[in-house]
Design an enzyme around this catalytic site. Structure first.
Site, mmCIF file in Angstrom:
data_model
loop_
_atom_site.group_PDB
_atom_site.id
_atom_site.type_symbol
_atom_site.label_atom_id
_atom_site.label_comp_id
_atom_site.label_asym_id
_atom_site.label_seq_id
_atom_site.Cartn_x
_atom_site.Cartn_y
_atom_site.Cartn_z
ATOM 1 N N LEU A 123 0.835 -1.199 0.000
ATOM 2 C CA LEU A 123 0.000 0.000 0.000
ATOM 3 C C LEU A 123 0.867 1.245 0.000
ATOM 4 O O LEU A 123 0.847 2.034 -0.938
ATOM 5 C CB LEU A 123 -0.921 -0.011 1.222
ATOM 6 C CG LEU A 123 -1.648 1.309 1.511
ATOM 7 C CD1 LEU A 123 -2.622 1.636 0.388
ATOM 8 C CD2 LEU A 123 -2.363 1.253 2.856
ATOM 9 N N ASP A 124 1.613 1.415 1.058
ATOM 10 C CA ASP A 124 2.515 2.563 1.217
ATOM 11 C C ASP A 124 3.790 2.039 1.860
ATOM 12 O O ASP A 124 3.863 1.934 3.085
ATOM 13 C CB ASP A 124 1.848 3.606 2.109
ATOM 14 C CG ASP A 124 2.761 4.794 2.406
ATOM 15 O OD1 ASP A 124 3.829 4.894 1.773
ATOM 16 O OD2 ASP A 124 2.415 5.584 3.294
#
Length: 928
Positions: free
Chosen positions: A606-607
């Site tokens: 995701l990040d």
């Protein structure tokens, strides 16, 4: 030709028929219902019969030349061909029809150890058949002397012109190509040429739609296949351009003609090191070269006609990643914008792969099309549609027996080439040793097998078979599975990762974890998953052994263990995927990974991960439209759904609690209006938090994350004056984190009171210890005052009390305050079964357009977790990692070394497939 034939036949008669009459047979073709060719036409048979050869023709009503024509030429038509010494055919022979101790002349398709034809080769050896393969009849320069190449080229170009008309019609454009049919619809090639010529007349009159733009045809190679194709192409009004002018022709050419470009090796092959092309060196060491075709040629080709021979160790013309790059939806600036017609999806419209080598020079065509189903649409997501001409992708024709669409001419053409070698071939007696024959070098070099053995030049086939069997055995050690994935770790994001990969029932999936029960839970939830115990940190030998039995390893271990797994992967030449940041320890392995032919793909979560993909998609689209990126700000975070954020931290843990708390102590660096801003580690980061209002329904704050400045280079936005990547939380988190820091609970140093062998201690006692209070029996009111005195905030007392950190409950000691607090909050602030989390990601991208308008593009991604299902964090980390893993398994990602998902051929397919999983974003736009 007639004079040459008379000389050859006189020679043939003197050498071969002075004592014993020779008998040959022309067998019936039975590999395909479309196969109507023969090795010799009636006119060739007539010449043979005149010179004393007995010719037996197996009856067939499907053959293009009728049986009566062969009877008229003097042949004997009968089913039994066992009398013949030499049996001529075209395609492979069914095992049950092979006659022992005969000489067979066919295209056997065995010289690359093609798996499907190995049973036939085994039968040939067992039956002591002498096999002469037309494909290996070569002159002293290595050029083939007997082939259908030119006819394949003629049929191929007619096929693709026919398909091009249908494809363009499906896209909304009627063109003159609609009047060209498939080649087997014409009595002969002359009639097909006339249809092409008629279409060309309409093109010259200006009847091509302006919405299509100039059409460019790229022909690879200059051999018989290419020349046959170009002969028909030249019936259209045309102009040839060299490769360096292809782009100009594609963008600014005339609509009253088409453009041709013949591309040879020197135009697209260059040394990996130093560039340049040397033909002799390439023949010896093709592995030293790379193909630039996808960058220099293909982007400007409307139609590619591929007729090159491809060897297994040579560069591919177009790879799977190349296809993703070329077939991405793109702005088409070469087209008029006011014509009101549908835009073409991309420049490349069609590929005619006449070479028809599955997985060869056109890598993504791993199976041939057929005369029954001649076309398929291949799109950037590897879908193949054989039922429609409408939709995304490039139209591909890859028929492996195109010459049979013009069977009479193909038979005539092939027989003319083969006839001069018949005097040599007819001396063959498969019952006698090969050494007793006096074959010419051309024929001798084409003998694959004789007297029950492979000939010396072709003994490599057995070694090649062994290596292929060994590779298949390695790939299928679990039984019928062909590819195997090892997932190291079984943490919170493992379930969606396993679930996605488990959809492909051909994959073998093993979960290896120190906490065996976590792996067992996954194995119980998803049938077919194997769970094993592994302590990757301490037992490197077990890790290495396990890695070596798989094709791809996905590491979801703590970040500091990724390099250990990566080294094991490099040693075993196994690919690896991780959702974590690419640490320096991984970067240092790049050269070793590249040399081992291994891909270590990082930052596909995701990040980091989805944040990269969305940013790059927007940035590339802006650049294609002439925009310049002036600023980039991004915030991302995993949070409890608002209704479950009722605790002092406004936070619950859907991923590693240790990492979430440790990050509050990190340093940060970013660019703000051209100025570099640096935040030192130790807690200052929480003072940099700011309120965010891009989603007014949420009360959010954000603070910088790590070093944002390198992303100017990563994202190609060097002109941006603001670059900031940050973490997103509900308002109040940063203040709570500061209070915990002030008390000393987010401390990474070992603390004597928390030693595992020390005396028991309560949370209240620990807080007193951290405050430097010797008396842990201090009144609660006084303790509150001491806490406020330390932190300067009444909120700190409320925070500690609500978290239960002033209670007389025993502490589970983990050595450091941070580890101890993490362990406690893991259960205290975990999502309950009936609760859900969400992920929020926001990009603010400033764009300056050529007309000096300024746009602020907002990208919002909001994903909710499923109650009693996958959490939002698990989905947004697990799914992209799983998709990337599958892309590596399917050869969609071929870049080697330690890499990031920044190439369009990587991030675009991942985004597209995430959308099918319900992970999609929406955009906002404001102009100033």
């Amino acid at each position: 030709m007639w004079k040459t034939d008379r000389i050859l036949l006189k020679t043939l008669g003197r050498r071969s028929y002075t004592s014993t009459k020779k008998v040959i047979a022309i067998r019936r073709e039975d590999q395909s219902v479309w196969e109507r060719r023969a090795s010799f036409s009636p006119s060739h048979v007539k010449k043979l019969v005149r010179n004393g050869v007995k010719v037996i023709v197996q009856p067939s009503n499907r053959r293009a030349y009728p049986m009566q024509a062969y009877l008229n030429a003097g042949a004997i038509v009968q089913e039994d061909i066992s009398e013949a010494n030499v049996i001529f055919g075209v395609k492979q022979v069914p095992l049950e029809h092979l006659i022992p101790e005969k000489t067979y002349c066919i295209f056997s398709h065995t010289i690359k150890a093609q798996e499907g034809n190995m049973p036939m080769l085994d039968a040939i050896l067992e039956k002591r058949i002498r096999l002469i393969d037309y494909e290996k009849l070569m002159d002293e320069k290595g050029n083939r002397v007997v082939a259908f190449g030119k006819m394949a080229g003629i049929a191929g170009i007619v096929n693709i012109l026919h398909g091009l008309g249908l494809r363009l019609l499906a896209l909304g454009h009627h063109t003159p190509f609609m009047h060209i049919g498939p080649p087997h619809n014409y009595r002969n090639s002359s009639m097909a040429r006339q249809a092409v010529r008629d279409a060309g007349y309409e093109i010259a009159l200006g009847l091509m739609p302006k919405s299509i733009g100039p059409l460019t045809f790229v022909f690879t190679g200059s051999g018989n296949v290419s020349q046959g194709s170009q002969e028909v192409f030249q019936e259209l009004p045309h102009e040839y351009v060299p490769p360096e002018l292809l782009k100009k022709a594609a963008e600014h050419g005339s609509l009253n003609k088409v453009y041709g470009c013949e591309v040879r090796r020197r135009h697209y092959l260059e040394r990996k090191e130093g560039g340049g092309f040397d033909s002799a060196e390439y023949e010896e060491h093709p592995e030293r070269y790379i193909s630039t075709f996808s960058k220099k040629i293909a982007p400007y080709a409307s139609v590619i006609v591929n007729g090159i021979y491809w060897a297994p160790n040579s560069p591919k013309l177009l790879t799977i990643p190349d296809a993703k790059y070329l077939l991405r939806p793109a702005i088409t600036p070469w087209l008029p914008t006011s014509v009101g017609a549908p835009a073409l999806p991309h420049r490349m419209l069609a590929i005619c792969d006449i070479s028809a080598d599955p997985g060869g020079s056109i890598e993504f065509m791993n199976e041939c099309t057929t005369i029954d189903t001649p076309f398929c649409l291949y799109d950037a997501d590897r879908n193949k549609d054989t039922k429609s001409f409408k939709g995304p992708g490039v139209l591909v024709c890859s028929i492996d027996n195109m010459p049979t669409q013009m069977p009479r001419e193909s038979t005539d053409f092939f027989g003319d080439l083969l006839f001069p070698f018949t005097h040599d071939i007819l001396q063959s007696n498969a019952q006698e040793p090969l050494e007793q024959h006096n074959f010419s070098p051309v024929v001798h070099g084409a003998i694959i097998a004789s007297n029950g053995q492979l000939t010396p030049n072709y003994e490599y086939i057995q070694e090649l078979r062994k290596s292929q069997i060994k590779m298949r055995h390695k790939d299928s050690y679990k039984g019928d599975n062909t590819k195997n994935v090892l997932i190291v770790g079984a943490g919170r994001v493992a379930a969606p990762l396993v679930e996605y990969l488990n959809r492909d029932k051909t994959l073998g999936i093993t979960v290896a974890c120190e906490q065996r029960e976590l792996g067992d839970n996954l194995a119980q939830s998803y049938p077919g998953i194997e769970s094993v115990y592994l302590n990757a940190a301490d037992n490197h030998a077990a890790l290495q052994e396990l890695v070596s039995r798989h094709n791809v390893v996905v590491s979801i271990l703590p970040a500091d263990l990724h390099s250990t797994v990566a080294k094991a992967c490099i040693n075993a030449k196994v690919h690896m995927v991780t959702a974590s940041y690419m640490a320096n320890e991984i970067k240092d392995l790049h050269q070793a990974a590249a040399q081992a032919g291994v891909t270590i793909l990082n930052e596909v979560g995701l990040d980091p991960g989805i944040d990269h993909l969305l940013a790059l998609e927007c940035i590339e689209e802006a650049k294609e439209g002439g925009g310049r990126i002036t600023s980039f700000e991004s915030f991302c975070g995993g949070l409890p759904a608002p209704e479950f954020s009722d605790n002092p931290l406004r936070y619950k843990f859907s991923w590693s609690p240790h990492r979430a708390l440790l990050n509050t102590l990190s340093s940060a660096r970013y660019l703000r209006k051209g100025q570099v801003v640096e935040i030192s580690e130790g807690g200052e980061l929480m003072r940099a938090a700011k309120q965010l209002d891009f989603l007014p329904g949420f009360n959010l704050e954000g603070f910088p994350n790590r070093d944002s400045i390198p992303y100017a280079k990563y994202y190609g936005i060097d002109d941006a004056t603001t670059i900031l990547r940050g973490t997103l939380r509900y308002s109040g988190f940063s203040q709570a984190a500061r209070e915990l820091q002030s008390v000393g609970l987010i401390d990474t140093q070992e603390h004597p009171a928390l030693h595992s062998q020390g005396p028991d201690i309560t949370w209240r006692h620990l807080i007193c210890d951290l405050l430097g209070l010797e008396d842990d029996t201090i009144l609660l009111g006084n303790l509150r005052s001491k806490i406020v005195e330390r932190t300067g905030s009444e909120f700190s007392v409320e925070l500690l009390e609500e978290l239960g950190l002033l209670d007389d409950k025993l502490v589970v000691k983990k050595g450091t305050p941070l580890d101890t607090l993490t362990h406690y909050l893991t259960s205290k602030l975990s999502l309950e079964k009936d609760e859900r989390d969400l992920v929020i990601l926001r990009h603010d991208i400033g764009i300056l357009w050529p007309d000096n308008k300024k746009e602020n593009k907002g990208i919002n991604l909001v994903v909710y977790g499923d109650i009693n299902g996958h959490s939002a964090m698990a989905k947004t980390v697990g799914y992209p990692a799983a998709i990337a893993t599958k892309m590596i398994l399917d050869d969609e990602i071929q870049e080697r070394g330690c890499i990031l998902p920044f190439a369009p051929e990587i991030y675009r397919p991942i985004l597209q497939r995430l959308r099918t999983e319900g992970i999609s974003h929406h955009e906002t736009s404001k102009f100033y």
